[in-house]
Structures are given as C-alpha cells and as structure tokens.
Design a protein around this motif. Structure first.
Motif, PDB file in Angstrom:
ATOM      1  N   TYR A 183       8.456  13.414   3.474  1.00 55.59           N
ATOM      2  CA  TYR A 183       7.752  12.156   3.243  1.00 55.59           C
ATOM      3  C   TYR A 183       6.244  12.363   3.259  1.00 55.59           C
ATOM      4  CZ  TYR A 183       6.123   7.379   3.827  1.00 55.59           C
ATOM      5  OH  TYR A 183       5.463   6.197   3.661  1.00 55.59           O
ATOM      6  N   ASP A 211      12.864   0.017   0.604  1.00 60.76           N
ATOM      7  CA  ASP A 211      11.960  -1.065   0.237  1.00 60.76           C
ATOM      8  C   ASP A 211      10.975  -0.592  -0.826  1.00 60.76           C
ATOM      9  OD1 ASP A 211      10.779  -3.743   0.659  1.00 60.76           O
ATOM     10  OD2 ASP A 211       9.087  -2.618   1.480  1.00 60.76           O
ATOM     11  N   ASP A 212      10.510   0.654  -0.697  1.00 64.19           N
ATOM     12  CA  ASP A 212       9.596   1.209  -1.698  1.00 64.19           C
ATOM     13  C   ASP A 212      10.239   1.225  -3.088  1.00 64.19           C
ATOM     14  OD1 ASP A 212       7.662   1.615   0.206  1.00 64.19           O
ATOM     15  OD2 ASP A 212       8.085   3.752   0.478  1.00 64.19           O
ATOM     16  N   ARG A 213      11.553   1.344  -3.115  1.00 62.14           N
ATOM     17  CA  ARG A 213      12.275   1.364  -4.402  1.00 62.14           C
ATOM     18  C   ARG A 213      12.630  -0.038  -4.876  1.00 62.14           C
ATOM     19  NH1 ARG A 213      17.070   5.778  -4.242  1.00 62.14           N
ATOM     20  NH2 ARG A 213      16.968   5.373  -6.483  1.00 62.14           N
ATOM     21  N   GLN A 272       4.825  13.634   0.293  1.00 58.55           N
ATOM     22  CA  GLN A 272       4.986  12.679  -0.807  1.00 58.55           C
ATOM     23  C   GLN A 272       6.183  13.018  -1.700  1.00 58.55           C
ATOM     24  OE1 GLN A 272       1.099  12.454  -2.689  1.00 58.55           O
ATOM     25  NE2 GLN A 272       0.371  11.018  -1.138  1.00 58.55           N
ATOM     26  N   SER A 323      12.378   1.705   4.995  1.00 61.64           N
ATOM     27  CA  SER A 323      11.068   1.714   4.344  1.00 61.64           C
ATOM     28  C   SER A 323      11.148   2.366   2.970  1.00 61.64           C
ATOM     29  CB  SER A 323      10.057   2.451   5.217  1.00 61.64           C
ATOM     30  OG  SER A 323       9.816   1.738   6.406  1.00 61.64           O
ATOM     31  N   LEU A 324      11.913   3.452   2.876  1.00 59.80           N
ATOM     32  CA  LEU A 324      12.047   4.117   1.582  1.00 59.80           C
ATOM     33  C   LEU A 324      12.810   3.255   0.584  1.00 59.80           C
ATOM     34  CD1 LEU A 324      12.720   7.820   2.661  1.00 59.80           C
ATOM     35  CD2 LEU A 324      10.613   6.821   1.793  1.00 59.80           C
ATOM     36  N   HIS A 361      15.400  -4.412  -1.453  1.00 60.08           N
ATOM     37  CA  HIS A 361      15.107  -5.114  -0.203  1.00 60.08           C
ATOM     38  C   HIS A 361      16.374  -5.455   0.568  1.00 60.08           C
ATOM     39  CE1 HIS A 361      11.230  -5.256  -2.067  1.00 60.08           C
ATOM     40  NE2 HIS A 361      11.634  -6.078  -3.011  1.00 60.08           N
ATOM     41  N   GLY A 410       9.428  11.621  -1.836  1.00 59.43           N
ATOM     42  CA  GLY A 410      10.308  10.550  -1.360  1.00 59.43           C
ATOM     43  C   GLY A 410      11.775  10.819  -1.618  1.00 59.43           C
TER      44      GLY A 410
END
Length: 424
Positions: A124, A158-160, A127, A155-156, A163, A129
């Motif tokens: 992570y 959510d980044d995608r 960078q 969190s990962l 949700h 992911g």
C-alpha cells in the motif's frame, strides 16, 4: 538434532512484523530440526541484534541461510531476517523474509494472516493497491481475527467505489471488538458513517451516529452526529429544535454560528424566551460578543417576552389541568421548556400525553428531554421508550445523553434584568 527454542527473537520477529496485531507464537515452545551450523550462526545473530549491530547480524544470517537444510533452519533464519528488516526499515528485506515465512510449515493460519497484512501494508505504501488488496484478502481467507485487517480492506474497497463492501468489512471489525468486549474506536465509526453516506443509507448513518456518541460522547462527535440528524429531519422544525436543544445539553455549541442557527430555529417556533436564554449562555461563554447583527435582531425584546411568559405560565398550567384535551398542557410545558424550567415542564408533558389531542410522540419525547435535563435518567428512559415513530432516532440520541453522568440539576435560570431598546 532437535532443539527447543522458546520465543525470544525467533518467534518474536514475526510478531514485530505487524506491531498492532496480536502476538504470534509469543513464548510458545516449538521444536525445530536445526543443523549445528545454523544454530550457531543464529545465536550469534541474535546476540548482535540485541546489541543493535545489524550489519553483523545480517552477516551471520547470510551464513545461516547458506547452511540451511531443514524447515526449522529456514524458519529460524527467516524469523531473524524479518526482525532485522523491521528494525532497519528495509522493505525489500521484509518482503523477502515474509515470503520465506509464508512457505514455512511452522507458520499457522493466523500467523500467516498477520504476515499477509504486513506485506499488504508495504504494498500500500508503495502505491500498489492491487497487491495490497490481494494480500488482505488472503489474510481474511485464513480466518484472521485482527479487526485492523478488515478496516484496511474496507478503505481499499472504498477507494474502488464499492461502499457496500467497505461498510460490511467495517462491521465485521466492529463485531470482533464487541465479542472481545473492546470499545470500537471513534475513527472506525466515522469511516462507517462515511461509507453509509456514500450509499445514501440515511437510516444507517443515523444508527451509526447514535453508536458513536454512546461510546465516544465528546463535543466533536456530538456536534457532527447532530448535524447529520438535522439534515435527516430538515422538513421537521420541531425535530430541528429538539436536536439543537440536545446539542446545547451536550455542551456541543462550539461557535457563533451554532448559537445563531439555534436562535433562528427558536425564532421560527416563536420561542423568544429560548432565544434570550441561549444568547445569554453564548455571551457568558464568551462566544457571542454582541457584534453579530442578526443575533442582536433575533434577541431584541426577548427579555421582556420571557418575563411575561414566566408570569403567565402558572395560570396556564392550572387551566391545563381542567382542560378536556392535552393541548393547553402541551403549550404550557413548551413554555417552561423554553425557559429552561425542566422540572415544571415534565409533569405538563406527561399530562398532555395522557389527555391526548396532541402529538403524543412529541409529548413523550419532550417529557424524556425534560426529565433528562432535570436529572431523572430512569424516567427519561421510560419516556423515550414510548417514542417509536418518525422521531425514534431523536429519542435514542436523547436516551444516550440521559445515560451519561449528569451534573446536579440546576434551578431554572433567572431572567436577566437588563434594559432593552425603547419600543421593543
């Protein structure tokens, strides 16, 4: 030769890989089939590590690695290599040692989950992911009981933009803490609220907010949660008023605009006594200095109106007792509530609910509010339990406030005897 090695740097190095995770094989006696050369070099490396001489430790471990013949040899060497890599912040060496340990038969499923978590953190920060996500999933697949792995994966996800998956993962972390009897960190609640907001799940946002202030009832959390609730109840001016009252009770009015917006809502409900009271409180707290023209306008004439209301309320309360419905009792109770005289308001709200002819849910909600502010937590809880309709979320928030240790009830505030602008 079989040698029993207990903890120390061998197993301890694995635990150091993820400092916030549960200890891995700490103080546990394991039998390793070690060759003599590996054992000797490993002991010298261990001594060098204890002395902080990491170059010498690495040299000894290189000797041990070259002599390694058994699974035990390779496990001990990799454990110590990870220890050195962690202490020297050498990520490439960390990854190499983790890879070696993941192939060892001495590493349990839970231990391998921690190693995957450690490698995911390295990916992570680099960078990468996709690699981090794959390792976190591997940790989850191995039945990890480390809640931080689920939080990291959330969190990962959510980044995608996933949700729903993020919220589900955070809730799994919550369950691990609840099962262990450990308080859930406020930041985890905040993440979950964010995920629920992204999903547009207002009911979940409100429920998570209630949990947040129940476990972490500080000023910031109260304010944020009440802002979320007011947004959900934006079409209900009575709800907005009662949420501002809770923000005041919780000590979460934190700036001039909070007092101004509270005063606006009280003005919209024709409650000059409440405006007068809250403006005085803001000035006493040195938050309001008289420079806000809108607050000055809202406050104009309120002292006189509050004095008149206080004089009239005993008669109105007496008339309410003989009225056929609870309307007069509700109006008198609202008057006492606006003055901050909660002990006088409570029996009138109870009377209003019993007589009927009013919004009984609102009467029970405000009965609970008055009892909570008067210091009767048990009575407040019983009143809030009667609120099961559209205002149930507000009642649960107030119930959370009532359950907190409360200062001794204060008498109803005296009205300020101050001159008013002529003609007001």
């Amino acid at each position: 030769m079989v040698k029993k090695l207990t903890g120390l740097a061998f197993a301890g190095a694995v635990a150091m890989a993820v400092p916030m995770a549960a200890p891995v094989a700490a103080q546990e006696a394991l039998a390793y089939d070690l060759t003599q050369d590996v054992r000797s070099a490993a002991e010298q490396a261990q001594t060098a590590i204890a002395q902080g001489n990491f170059p010498s430790a690495s040299a000894y471990l290189n000797q041990a690695a070259a002599a390694a013949r058994t699974d035990g040899d390779r496990y001990v060497v990799a454990s110590l290599q990870l220890d050195v890599a962690n202490r020297t912040f050498n990520t490439a060496a960390q990854v190499a040692a983790i890879n070696a340990l993941l192939s060892s038969p001495f590493v349990s499923a839970e231990q391998s989950a921690e190693l995957y978590y450690h490698r995911a953190r390295i990916s992570y920060h680099a960078q990468n992911g996709d690699a981090a996500r794959a390792d976190l999933q591997a940790a989850i697949d191995r039945g990890t009981s480390n809640p931080r792995i689920f939080i990291a994966m959330a969190s990962l996800m959510d980044d995608r933009g996933d949700h729903a998956a993020a919220l589900s993962l955070v809730e799994r972390a919550f369950e691990i803490h609840r099962t262990a009897g450990i308080a859930i960190p406020a930041e985890w609640y905040r993440r979950a609220i964010h995920f629920a907001q992204e999903l547009g799940d207002n009911q979940r946002v409100l429920a998570l907010g209630q949990m947040l202030v129940a476990e972490h009832p500080d000023r910031r959390n109260w304010r944020d949660v009440l802002i979320q609730h007011r947004s959900a109840y934006s079409a209900d001016p009575d709800a907005a008023l009662d949420l501002w009252r809770l923000q005041d009770a919780a000590g979460a009015l934190t700036g001039e605009f909070d007092y101004r917006d509270y005063a606006r809502v009280a003005h919209g409900r024709s409650l000059p006594a409440e405006i007068e009271r809250i403006v005085q409180a803001g000035r006493t707290a040195n938050i309001l200095d008289g420079g806000n023209a809108e607050i000055a306008t809202l406050d104009r004439g309120t002292t006189r109106a509050a004095q008149a209301l206080r004089s009239a309320l005993p008669g109105r309360a007496g008339s309410a007792a003989s009225a056929a419905t609870g309307e007069a009792a509700m109006a008198a109770a609202d008057g006492y509530m606006s003055l901050g005289d909660y002990a006088a308001a409570a029996p009138l709200y109870r009377m209003a609910a019993e007589k009927g002819g009013v919004d009984v849910e609102l009467a029970n909600l405000r009965l609970g509010m008055a009892l909570a502010r008067a210091g009767d937590a048990a009575g407040a809880r019983a009143a809030f339990d009667q609120v099961t309709g559209v205002r149930a979320s507000i009642a649960r928030l107030w119930a959370g406030y009532a359950a907190l240790p409360q200062p001794a009830p204060q008498p109803a505030p005296a009205l300020a005897a101050q001159p008013e602008t002529p003609g007001t």
